[in-house]
Design an enzyme around this catalytic site. Structure first.
Site, PDB file in Angstrom:
ATOM      1  CG  ASN A 143      -9.259   0.386  11.457  1.00 21.47           C
ATOM      2  OD1 ASN A 143      -8.333  -0.366  11.148  1.00 21.47           O
ATOM      3  ND2 ASN A 143      -9.653   1.378  10.677  1.00 21.47           N
ATOM      4  CD  GLU A 201      -8.832   2.325   6.780  1.00 19.11           C
ATOM      5  OE1 GLU A 201      -8.935   1.482   7.699  1.00 19.11           O
ATOM      6  OE2 GLU A 201      -8.081   3.318   6.863  1.00 19.11           O
ATOM      7  CG  HIS A 210      -6.286  -0.926   8.619  1.00 20.79           C
ATOM      8  ND1 HIS A 210      -6.174   0.439   8.748  1.00 20.79           N
ATOM      9  CD2 HIS A 210      -5.076  -1.405   8.999  1.00 20.79           C
ATOM     10  CE1 HIS A 210      -4.959   0.742   9.163  1.00 20.79           C
ATOM     11  NE2 HIS A 210      -4.272  -0.359   9.326  1.00 20.79           N
ATOM     12  CG  ASP A 246      -0.286  -0.264   2.533  1.00 20.09           C
ATOM     13  OD1 ASP A 246       0.958  -0.293   2.589  1.00 20.09           O
ATOM     14  OD2 ASP A 246      -1.011  -0.441   3.525  1.00 20.09           O
TER      15      ASP A 246
HETATM   16  P1  PGA Z   1       1.994  -1.283  12.339  1.00 19.09           P
HETATM   17  O1  PGA Z   1       0.807  -1.022  11.336  1.00 19.09           O
HETATM   18  O2  PGA Z   1       2.724  -2.485  11.831  1.00 19.09           O
HETATM   19  O3  PGA Z   1       2.851  -0.052  12.266  1.00 19.09           O
HETATM   20  O4  PGA Z   1       1.379  -1.538  13.690  1.00 19.09           O
HETATM   21  C1  PGA Z   1      -0.070  -2.047  11.036  1.00 19.09           C
HETATM   22  C2  PGA Z   1      -1.213  -1.566  10.186  1.00 19.09           C
HETATM   23  O5  PGA Z   1      -1.768  -0.481  10.440  1.00 19.09           O
HETATM   24  O6  PGA Z   1      -1.611  -2.292   9.272  1.00 19.09           O
END
Ligand code: PGA
Length: 245
Positions: free
Chosen positions: A136, A143, A138, A68
């Site tokens: 959340n 999302e 995701h 992404d």
């Molecule tokens: P993080 O992000 O590895 O920095 O915790 C994970 C995400 O938001 O998919």
């Protein structure tokens, strides 16, 4: 039923994820690989790069694709998903021509997503897809409410993702949309891995694995991917009904 593996700490978790990926690549040297940016997989990158340096792992025939990217953030910004992979690509001696990433400042983000869909399907799908999980639920920038059947697309970021996403940037950064691979890429990958560490992720991990299967919690997609592997450290697994080491 997906496989769930729980490790005593972050280091052993990262070693376990790197071994899983390495074993797949040993059997499939021309793998197409998607590795998440973000903080979760940083230790996996260090382990994989060490394996390359030690001659235990060859990545010279692999292709690496974006998971992404934040729209509006250029690749040279250290908070971009592309920049977060820089040290790994250098350490693992990945050449530029092996790397296919979304351009967050493209004037046409939709076409970035479409081009990636074509590239991945021209290779017959992804071999390895390593993702983290947002608070959340995701996965990548899929999302809550995103269809489990979507491929790469432009997504509107949730307020929580915009707020939490600030942690990657040195100053306040305007975030509103992203380009992301889809959950369909995850379920179609030969080796889909969901990785999480730390107590902060314990609640969403429990909900994703044991809660109702719903597009409102994108990570529940793992419940219907029998070949998915969920890799956790003990703290991320601590809210689950049964924790096995
Ligand atoms: P993080 O992000 O590895 O920095 O915790 C994970 C995400 O938001 O998919």
């Amino acid at each position: 039923m997906m496989t769930i593996r729980v490790f005593p700490d972050y280091n052993s978790l990262c070693r376990g994820v790197a071994d899983l990926i390495g074993a797949h690549i040993a059997k499939n040297p021309s793998s197409m690989i998607c590795l998440a940016s973000g903080h979760t997989p940083l230790g996996v990158f260090i382990a994989l790069a060490a394996d390359v340096t030690a001659g235990r792992l060859q990545l010279g025939k692999c292709r690496f694709v974006s998971l992404d990217e934040w729209i509006g953030v250029p690749p040279e910004n250290p908070g971009s998903c592309r920049a977060m992979m820089k040290d790994f690509f250098a350490g693992a001696r990945i050449r530029d021509e092996q790397i296919h990433f979304f351009n967050g400042v493209s004037p046409d983000p939709e076409s970035e997503a479409n081009k990636m869909n074509e590239l991945i399907s021209s290779y017959g799908g992804l071999d390895v897809m390593l993702v983290g999980i947002g608070l959340n639920g995701h996965i990548a920038m899929n999302e809550p409410g995103t269809s489990f059947y979507r491929h790469a697309h432009v997504s509107k970021l949730s307020p929580q993702t915009i707020e939490v996403g600030q942690k990657y940037f040195s100053g306040e950064t305007s975030l509103s949309r992203g380009i992301t691979l889809g959950l369909r890429h995850f379920s179609d990958a030969k080796l889909p891995i969901l990785m999480a560490n730390g107590e902060k992720k314990a609640g969403i991990i429990r909900l994703s694995i044991h809660g109702p299967f719903t597009e409102q919690v994108p990570a529940t997609v793992v419940q219907k991917i029998p070949h998915a592997v969920v890799m956790l450290d003990q703290t991320a697994a601590s809210a689950m009904p049964r924790v096995q080491l």
